[in-house]
Write an enzyme that holds these catalytic residues in place. Structure first.
Site, mmCIF file in Angstrom:
data_model
loop_
_atom_site.group_PDB
_atom_site.id
_atom_site.type_symbol
_atom_site.label_atom_id
_atom_site.label_comp_id
_atom_site.label_asym_id
_atom_site.label_seq_id
_atom_site.Cartn_x
_atom_site.Cartn_y
_atom_site.Cartn_z
ATOM 1 N N HIS A 70 -9.591 0.790 5.025
ATOM 2 C CA HIS A 70 -8.153 0.654 5.853
ATOM 3 C C HIS A 70 -8.635 2.056 7.084
ATOM 4 O O HIS A 70 -9.224 2.737 6.800
ATOM 5 C CB HIS A 70 -7.154 1.441 4.565
ATOM 6 C CG HIS A 70 -5.617 1.768 5.412
ATOM 7 N ND1 HIS A 70 -5.129 2.425 5.938
ATOM 8 C CD2 HIS A 70 -5.118 0.490 5.307
ATOM 9 C CE1 HIS A 70 -3.970 2.791 6.369
ATOM 10 N NE2 HIS A 70 -3.819 1.311 6.268
ATOM 11 N N SER A 128 3.877 -1.938 10.488
ATOM 12 C CA SER A 128 5.515 -2.329 10.452
ATOM 13 C C SER A 128 5.966 -3.277 10.190
ATOM 14 O O SER A 128 7.518 -3.770 10.844
ATOM 15 C CB SER A 128 6.052 -1.753 11.912
ATOM 16 O OG SER A 128 5.159 -0.133 12.207
ATOM 17 N N ASN A 163 0.742 -1.558 0.489
ATOM 18 C CA ASN A 163 -0.288 0.001 0.083
ATOM 19 C C ASN A 163 0.918 0.962 -0.012
ATOM 20 O O ASN A 163 1.481 1.646 0.846
ATOM 21 C CB ASN A 163 -0.384 0.231 1.169
ATOM 22 C CG ASN A 163 -1.777 1.071 1.433
ATOM 23 O OD1 ASN A 163 -1.955 1.829 0.191
ATOM 24 N ND2 ASN A 163 -2.246 1.208 2.743
ATOM 25 N N TRP A 164 1.308 2.051 -1.686
ATOM 26 C CA TRP A 164 2.245 2.838 -0.636
ATOM 27 C C TRP A 164 1.493 4.415 -0.676
ATOM 28 O O TRP A 164 2.062 4.952 -0.581
ATOM 29 C CB TRP A 164 2.325 3.337 -2.566
ATOM 30 C CG TRP A 164 2.857 2.244 -3.469
ATOM 31 C CD1 TRP A 164 3.208 0.908 -2.464
ATOM 32 C CD2 TRP A 164 3.435 2.122 -4.945
ATOM 33 N NE1 TRP A 164 3.886 0.478 -3.784
ATOM 34 C CE2 TRP A 164 3.999 1.264 -5.081
ATOM 35 C CE3 TRP A 164 3.755 3.742 -6.050
ATOM 36 C CZ2 TRP A 164 4.070 1.031 -6.043
ATOM 37 C CZ3 TRP A 164 3.399 2.789 -7.261
ATOM 38 C CH2 TRP A 164 4.277 1.430 -7.446
ATOM 39 N N LYS A 165 0.022 3.984 -0.291
ATOM 40 C CA LYS A 165 -0.251 5.359 0.548
ATOM 41 C C LYS A 165 0.235 6.620 -0.251
ATOM 42 O O LYS A 165 -0.605 6.215 -1.432
ATOM 43 C CB LYS A 165 0.075 5.598 1.456
ATOM 44 C CG LYS A 165 -0.274 4.155 2.461
ATOM 45 C CD LYS A 165 -0.075 4.716 4.250
ATOM 46 C CE LYS A 165 -0.572 2.940 4.594
ATOM 47 N NZ LYS A 165 -0.214 3.667 6.384
ATOM 48 N N GLY A 213 3.482 2.226 10.880
ATOM 49 C CA GLY A 213 3.814 3.174 10.169
ATOM 50 C C GLY A 213 4.715 3.787 11.689
ATOM 51 O O GLY A 213 5.312 5.085 12.013
ATOM 52 N N GLU A 257 -4.784 -4.923 10.553
ATOM 53 C CA GLU A 257 -3.783 -3.872 10.485
ATOM 54 C C GLU A 257 -4.116 -2.786 12.166
ATOM 55 O O GLU A 257 -4.874 -2.002 12.585
ATOM 56 C CB GLU A 257 -4.302 -3.339 9.693
ATOM 57 C CG GLU A 257 -3.927 -3.426 8.387
ATOM 58 C CD GLU A 257 -3.040 -2.301 7.351
ATOM 59 O OE1 GLU A 257 -2.022 -3.100 6.680
ATOM 60 O OE2 GLU A 257 -3.405 -1.705 7.280
ATOM 61 N N GLU A 270 -6.575 4.765 7.989
ATOM 62 C CA GLU A 270 -6.452 5.612 7.873
ATOM 63 C C GLU A 270 -7.341 6.914 6.912
ATOM 64 O O GLU A 270 -8.465 7.955 7.690
ATOM 65 C CB GLU A 270 -5.289 6.051 7.015
ATOM 66 C CG GLU A 270 -4.066 5.811 7.485
ATOM 67 C CD GLU A 270 -2.613 5.307 7.013
ATOM 68 O OE1 GLU A 270 -2.303 5.089 5.735
ATOM 69 O OE2 GLU A 270 -2.155 5.203 7.490
ATOM 70 N N GLY A 320 3.044 -0.506 4.202
ATOM 71 C CA GLY A 320 3.250 0.151 3.504
ATOM 72 C C GLY A 320 4.521 1.202 3.703
ATOM 73 O O GLY A 320 5.277 0.694 2.143
ATOM 74 N N GLY A 321 5.303 1.354 4.474
ATOM 75 C CA GLY A 321 6.220 1.995 4.501
ATOM 76 C C GLY A 321 7.407 1.170 3.680
ATOM 77 O O GLY A 321 7.954 1.540 2.461
HETATM 78 P P1 13P Z 1 3.033 0.348 7.715
HETATM 79 O O1 13P Z 1 4.097 -1.070 6.971
HETATM 80 O O2 13P Z 1 3.475 1.838 7.645
HETATM 81 O O3 13P Z 1 3.396 0.352 8.619
HETATM 82 O O4 13P Z 1 2.177 0.794 7.243
HETATM 83 C C1 13P Z 1 1.206 -0.376 7.058
HETATM 84 C C2 13P Z 1 -0.251 0.006 6.208
HETATM 85 O O5 13P Z 1 -1.119 0.370 7.004
HETATM 86 C C3 13P Z 1 -0.441 -1.304 5.209
HETATM 87 O O6 13P Z 1 -1.525 -1.281 4.559
#
Ligand code: 13P
Length: 251
Positions: free
Chosen positions: A96, A214, A9-11, A174, A168, A98, A235-236
């Site tokens: 998600h 993470s 997920n590149w966000k 993050g 998640e 977020e 994510g990251g």
């Molecule tokens: P991180 O891997 O950056 O913690 O993010 C996880 C995430 O929200 C994937 O959708």
């Protein structure tokens, strides 16, 4: 055997050209990943058409990060399932944390979105997970179970074949603070049990449940070794092809 998946997920990261370069790097390394592990990338909307071109003929599938809760029309700023399909997506992430937290995404809205996504031929990666207050209050089991029921109990076993769940924990997203493999596993097992109560044990056994929060190459192996963890939503670490593929190689 249920499907193993590692999804990135590149966000809201990368420009179009950076995203295309990242997709190219992922495709180049994707051959190292075993056949049994599916790879998915979810770039921002603006990147989809260009990234689809890069992914053509590779084993990497394309996902959106969200979709509209309407088919088409006067919904400024929204992107419909048909448009995502046409742009080359085979998946969309939905729910998600977020989006739930910053954009008021409710379970009711998610039911509508999942329905439209499935009808339009997209697979769904539905995210669930408790926040820090809920975990500290010992409510994490109840919260996740309720999130799963509120959305997925509106669907059929047949629908479930095109739905993947991502657990998640919000406090792990993050933050560099990963859930331990044991913490993740007990929630994954609860999700599977919650599915079994409605759809039967066989369907529950076949449903892919990803961990997100993470996740990185250094902790993926331990997480993926758990019996109910079928991969990750990253994510990251998905913003570096080497790390993303490194996670998929943890299987
Ligand atoms: P991180 O891997 O950056 O913690 O993010 C996880 C995430 O929200 C994937 O959708």
């Amino acid at each position: 055997m249920r499907k193993k998946i590692v999804a990135g997920n590149w966000k809201m990261n990368t420009t179009v050209s950076e995203g295309v370069a990242l997709a190219k790097a992922v495709v180049e390394k994707a051959g190292e990943v075993g056949k049994g592990v599916g790879l998915i990338v979810a770039p921002p909307f603006t990147h989809l058409v260009s990234v689809a071109e890069v992914l053509k003929g590779s084993k990497v599938a394309l996902s959106a990060q969200n979709c509209a809760d309407h088919v088409k029309g006067a919904y400024t700023g929204e992107v419909a399932v048909d448009m995502l399909k046409d742009a080359g997506c085979s998946w969309t992430i939905l729910g998600h944390s977020e989006r739930r937290q910053y954009y008021g995404e409710t379970d009711e809205k998610l039911v509508e979105k999942v329905k439209l996504a499935l009808e339009g031929g997209l697979g769904v990666i539905l995210c669930v997970g408790e926040n820090l207050d809920e975990r500290e209050a010992g409510r994490h089991f109840d919260v996740v179970k309720q999130q799963v029921k509120a959305v997925l109990y509106n669907f059929s076993a047949e629908d479930m074949k095109n739905i993947v769940i991502a657990y998640e924990p919000v406090w792990a997203i993050g933050t560099g603070k990963t859930a331990t493999a044991a913490q993740a596993e007990e929630i994954h097992a609860l999700i599977r049990k919650t599915l079994a109560e409605k759809f039967g044990a066989e369907l529950a056994e076949e449903t892919t449940i990803l961990y997100g929060g993470s996740c990185k190459p250094s902790n993926a192996k331990e997480l993926f070794a758990e019996k109910d963890i079928d991969g990750g939503l990253i994510g990251g670490a998905s913003l570096k092809a080497e790390d993303f593929i490194g996670i998929a190689l943890a299987f």
